[in-house]
Design a protein around this motif. Structure first.
Motif, short mmCIF file in Angstrom:
data_model
loop_
_atom_site.label_atom_id
_atom_site.label_comp_id
_atom_site.label_asym_id
_atom_site.label_seq_id
_atom_site.Cartn_x
_atom_site.Cartn_y
_atom_site.Cartn_z
N GLU A 64 -35.38 4.00 28.80
CA GLU A 64 -35.46 2.88 27.87
C GLU A 64 -34.28 1.94 28.15
N THR A 65 -34.60 0.68 28.28
CA THR A 65 -33.55 -0.32 28.45
C THR A 65 -33.08 -0.74 27.07
N PRO A 66 -31.79 -0.59 26.76
CA PRO A 66 -31.36 -1.00 25.42
C PRO A 66 -31.53 -2.50 25.23
N CYS A 67 -31.93 -2.89 24.05
CA CYS A 67 -32.06 -4.31 23.74
C CYS A 67 -30.66 -4.93 23.85
N ILE A 72 -29.82 -8.61 19.57
CA ILE A 72 -29.73 -7.93 18.28
C ILE A 72 -28.92 -8.78 17.29
N ILE B 27 -35.99 -2.19 17.12
CA ILE B 27 -35.74 -3.31 18.04
C ILE B 27 -35.74 -2.87 19.51
N ASN B 28 -35.23 -1.68 19.80
CA ASN B 28 -35.25 -1.21 21.20
C ASN B 28 -36.66 -0.97 21.70
N ALA B 29 -37.48 -0.34 20.87
CA ALA B 29 -38.86 -0.07 21.26
C ALA B 29 -39.59 -1.39 21.53
N TYR B 31 -38.24 -4.28 22.29
CA TYR B 31 -37.68 -4.94 23.48
C TYR B 31 -38.28 -4.34 24.76
#
Ligand SMILES: [Zn+2]
Lengths: 98, 205
Positions: A64-67, A72, B27-29, B31
């Motif tokens: 998973e690429t962090p946002c 944010i 928000i990560n999911a 993104y």
């Protein structure tokens, strides 16, 4: 569709249900027939094992690429800004006696 | 002393806090899904921001107790369709020959799922996996991501893709199958496939 006399192609369309253990839209009788079909057919059982392996492989290996933090921050800030303006108009309405 | 203003604003404050608690953690999911749909970080950022703004405005419509992530994904999907889908070309057609080739090879060499994982795919790079997922035609990519990575139920996926559950089920199988074929192709190119298997016909992508 007759679940008791399905060929591999037909069974294939239902395999995922046993990968994900999600039987939405299937009756208990249909589930039992499908299970028997899969169990009795080496090709279908193999296909099921491959799908299960693929799912668990994906779950284990995908990254998973962090946002990004600026995204944010801007979401949080913008949402807070909307909140403040809603609050302002809410209390103005209250003071105006609405 | 009681803060009159804040007690006046309690419903709004609660709404805001609910949003922060229920929606923001996804928000990560979102993104990552945006990244996989658009293929680039700038578009993914725009899509995430647009989604959260819309979600905040319409948060009253979210039914407390239902899956907030699924709700946010639906909002994102609508934004995605409006903003990006028009720009992109038609989704590529599935190459069934590619799947067939994979099966011819795999049948002769790797007979079980344990072999598949141990011998072929464990050496692949993280990038290969990302690339394989991104390379799937959209219809298949969406259901595979939602089921395998985001743990959506079939009903939730059906709702998202606006298709019957039966379609979701069969697309998932075909998507996973195609994904295996792609991973196998990467493994072959990297030389992880034993020579005997590599000699079998393979698709030239
Ligand atoms: Zn069969």
């Amino acid at each position: 569709m007759n679940f008791a006399t399905m060929n591999c192609r037909q069974v294939e369309r239902f395999l995922s249900a046993f990968v994900d253990m999600d039987f939405s839209g299937l009756t208990p009788t249909e589930i039992v027939s499908l299970e028997k079909n899969i169990h009795d057919c080496p090709d279908c059982s193999r296909e099921l094992r491959l799908d299960i392996a693929t799912k668990s492989y994906l779950r284990k290996r995908h990254t998973e690429t962090p946002c990004p933090q600026p995204t944010i921050d801007s979401v949080v800030a913008f949402v807070y800004h909307i909140y403040q303006s809603m609050k302002a108009s809410y209390s103005m309405d209250r003071h105006a006696g609405n | 002393m009681v803060d009159i203003l804040s007690s006046e604003n309690t419903p709004l404050q609660k709404r805001h806090e609910d949003f922060e608690r229920e929606a923001l953690p996804h928000i990560n999911a979102l993104y990552n899904f945006a990244l996989r749909m658009t293929g680039n970080a700038d578009d993914a950022n725009d899509l995430v921001q647009e989604t959260f703004l819309k979600a905040y405005r319409f948060f009253d419509k979210f039914e407390q107790g239902t899956n907030c992530k699924a709700w946010l994904f639906r909002i994102m999907k609508n934004s995605y369709i409006n903003l990006y889908r028009k720009k992109t070309k038609e989704p590529d057609k599935v190459d069934y020959d590619e799947i067939k080739d994979f099966y011819n090879i795999i049948k002769s060499s790797y007979t079980d799922s344990h072999d598949l994982q141990e011998k072929l795919f464990d050496n692949l790079f993280d990038d290969d996996i990302t690339r394989a997922i991104e390379s799937l035609p959209e219809d298949f990519r969406t259901v595979v991501i939602l089921s395998d990575l985001e743990e959506f139920s079939y009903e939730e996926i059906a709702d998202f893709v606006e298709c019957p559950v039966g379609t979701v089920r069969s697309r998932l199988h075909r998507g996973r199958k195609l994904l295996r074929a792609r991973l196998f192709e990467y493994a072959r190119r990297r030389g992880y496939v034993e020579s005997e298997a590599a000699e079998a016909p393979a698709s030239d992508e």
